[in-house]
Motif scaffolding. Sequence first.
Motif, short mmCIF file in Angstrom:
data_model
loop_
_atom_site.label_atom_id
_atom_site.label_comp_id
_atom_site.label_asym_id
_atom_site.label_seq_id
_atom_site.Cartn_x
_atom_site.Cartn_y
_atom_site.Cartn_z
N THR A 527 -2.59 -37.97 -4.52
CA THR A 527 -3.77 -38.44 -3.80
C THR A 527 -4.03 -39.89 -4.13
O THR A 527 -4.11 -40.27 -5.31
CB THR A 527 -5.00 -37.59 -4.15
N SER A 537 -5.45 -40.92 -7.79
CA SER A 537 -6.44 -40.08 -8.48
C SER A 537 -5.85 -38.75 -8.91
O SER A 537 -6.43 -38.06 -9.76
CB SER A 537 -7.66 -39.84 -7.58
N SER A 538 -4.71 -38.38 -8.32
CA SER A 538 -4.04 -37.14 -8.71
C SER A 538 -2.55 -37.29 -8.49
O SER A 538 -2.11 -37.70 -7.42
CB SER A 538 -4.58 -35.95 -7.92
N PHE A 540 0.29 -34.57 -9.15
CA PHE A 540 0.62 -33.23 -9.60
C PHE A 540 2.10 -33.00 -9.38
O PHE A 540 2.61 -33.08 -8.25
CB PHE A 540 -0.19 -32.18 -8.84
N GLU A 547 -0.58 -31.76 -14.00
CA GLU A 547 -1.27 -32.94 -13.50
C GLU A 547 -1.04 -34.09 -14.49
O GLU A 547 -1.26 -33.94 -15.68
CB GLU A 547 -2.78 -32.67 -13.36
N CYS A 549 -2.25 -37.45 -13.96
CA CYS A 549 -3.31 -38.46 -14.01
C CYS A 549 -4.33 -38.12 -15.08
O CYS A 549 -4.80 -36.97 -15.19
CB CYS A 549 -4.00 -38.57 -12.65
#
Length: 886
Positions: A527, A537-538, A540, A547, A549
Amino acid sequence: MNKINRRDFAKYVLAASPQVLRVGAANDKDLLYFVDGYHGGVRGHMPAGAWRDIVNRLESTPEWKLCLDIEPASWVRLAEDDPEAFARIRDLLNASGSPERLEMVAGTFAQPYGWAMTGESNIRQLVRGLEVIRASFPGLAVDTYATQEPCWASCLPQILVSLGFKAAVLKDPSTAWGGYSTGIDAETFNWVGPDGTAIRTVPRYASEELLDTWRTEAQTGSRAFMEKCIEHGIAHPAGMCFQDLGWAARPNVEGDYIRFVTWREYMEAVAGKTTRNWRFGIEDIRCSLPWGEKTLQKIARQVRSAENRLIAAEKMACLAAVFGKQKFPADELQAAWDKTLWSQHHDCWITATTRTGRDAWAFQVAAETWDAEAACRAIIDRSLDRLSGNSNMTSADEERSFVHVFNTQAHDRQDIVEIELPTDMGTKALRVRDAAGNIVPSQFTITRKYLSDKSDRVRGGRGGVLGPGESIGAVRLLFQARVPATGRVVYDVEGLQNSAEAKRSGATAAALPDGSVVVETDLYRITFDAAHGGAVSSLFAKALNREFCMPGDRRFHEFRGYFIEQKEWQTSATSPATLEILEHGPVRVTIAIHGSVGSVPFRSLISIVQGQRRIEFSTQLRFAKDTWIGDPWEIKPAERMTGRRRSEYDDRFKLLALFPVRLQNQQVYKSAAYDVCRSENKNTFFQSWDTIKHNIIVNWVDLHDETNDVGFALLTDHTTSYAHGEDHPLSLVMGWGWDGGYWWGKCPLNGVQELRYAVIPHAGRWNEAGLWRESTEWSEPLPSRISLVPGKAAFAHLVRTETPGVYLTAALIRGRDLFLRFFNAESNRTNHVISLGIPCDSVELVELDCRRSPAVASTLSQENKARIVLQIPQFGLRTLRLSNAI
């Protein structure tokens, strides 16, 4: 701000040097053995008459002896410009008897910073340099590696031993602000390289002080230095200075405790034998340059690009010679290598912004690397034409297009192919099939359109949507290819009259209502946050179910730095960004981020490929005016040569790309020329010349979470520095501009700053994750060529490494013999199987100077093709010669 030139530097040094020579103590006790000499040459500094002055002083000063670390091309020039001086030097070098007055040392082609280059460049510097020296001085022994400045690499022991060197010296008495080595108090030690090869070496002593930020105590030759060395257990201490050519021809030191020696004489007749071993490694080379400075960054990118292109060109030329019967372009390749080797000269890096016009070091690098790459492109193009059948189109099928894809690596690859392709009028879409007729995932971007089916008019413009009556004129085609080791595959590209073919599954991108974007592939869900400068922001990783981040106020792929004029930290995460989806998949998704950090706009392209672990970034920063970012420390005018604190040392203040990741107990690993080390530094931060820590990224740096056995790697397209510490995320230097002190002066950021980098989340340590493989594949994209000739579906491989972790680092042809060099980067096994796909008369293991090594065990098949078992320790090199393979 004015920079000090070389002439002023010489005056400074000579003013502090003794003028009267008195040598020769009454006995061998309390002696300082001093190795005087010269370095430089036609590129660095070799004024007319310099050599005549030197030989005249040698004749009038019988106690004086010299070691010569001279650019080998200088001897060719000297023989033309001053044949008398050349003849006198030749006679001194060839003089019989002992001890000798002159010794040729080092032997590199261009006195490079070996720690800043690739491993193959280190080899070529020495092989080519020794070749040129011996053309001027046939039969001359060059068996001591010693340099005036920090021109080392941690992998040198095995390279030097393979080239017949007997000794090395790590004293580096004139650091020239570039750096120095870690010291130990010993007369000599066995420098053990990463593969276990050892070479007897003189160190910089631990008790040897660092002086004036450009030299060490060994250069002074003082009695105090001698006495201190003896107190620290060094019975036969050695000093050293290789003066710049052009300085007044006279000994550099004086004193009745001085005895001049050559390094060969010192090692053979003075220094005691040693059983002490030391794995002098990457972090023992404590060097620093103003990383992020615009000129230095551009030079580093140009040099790396040329290095990569040369290796690929040699391999493609070998494939064309073996399978296409095309003449191997040895002279063209050597000329391209020579230009690239010149661009690696240490003065190109440490004094990049000095000189003017065509003499400017930066201009020379640009011209030389451009010429080298142009030559390589021509060689690759000819090789592709020959192998794809484009050089003989008599049997072409003009109704079909074929893409011939080649692999320059010795292992099978799956990677993307990107190629420009013209199409016939009426084409609405494209389909790619492999040799078995299977449809291959592909995508394309339209670069040219036919305006209507009834008109031959065309127009340019990118975009994936055709208007009424329009059809495709040309595309940038992208598809995933599987290519065997050092082999070829052919893909059939079919034009479709109907664009309504069902979309295949793969990589996707979706815009969210707030302007953010979510990208999804089989490996990742990522993301991008529009509100915070487009930062991730992410991240994965599906295969790892993890994850990456890290939550907090520092974001993944945020740009941050200290803006000096504004007297504040500024970050891209405080400003919204515009996100644009340039490629929608299914093979690759590319996102463009348009944002700013402070007043500096940037554009980042992030590409994520289906099935590929590597996430690639390309960032362009635009500085509309002189911009100052970095540690605001300013050097006082009186301390420009001696001040130890420098703004460029503290990377925390520079413009950085931050990569905070959710990893525990982060252990750092990093690559260098034919080496990888586990870092012993708690952090990378220092502010002064005498506290340098190794913070250099040559190809990649990796964080390993030892608790959860996962990691995160950062790759870069050039040598630069990285930042990392317990309270500071892994970061890549993007830019720096402030007071660079001596050589550099004030260095503003202005114009366009551009660089490429990539990240790889992974399981296991770096070797288990195959990071060396990822880096080499990123450096050598799959070459491809459009042809109307289908050719064979594939040709037999040239060579294949059957052991994972062993890589083909070079391939070249001399006469009718094929030379293949292998490097074991990642395997802990001892025996490695290499299979050959071509016949030859014999296979033998050779040293880098082509001397035969112990025989290689091989089993020949009925077709006279060999499977060879090579013993290669981790980080070891081996070179095979295939006789009459062409």
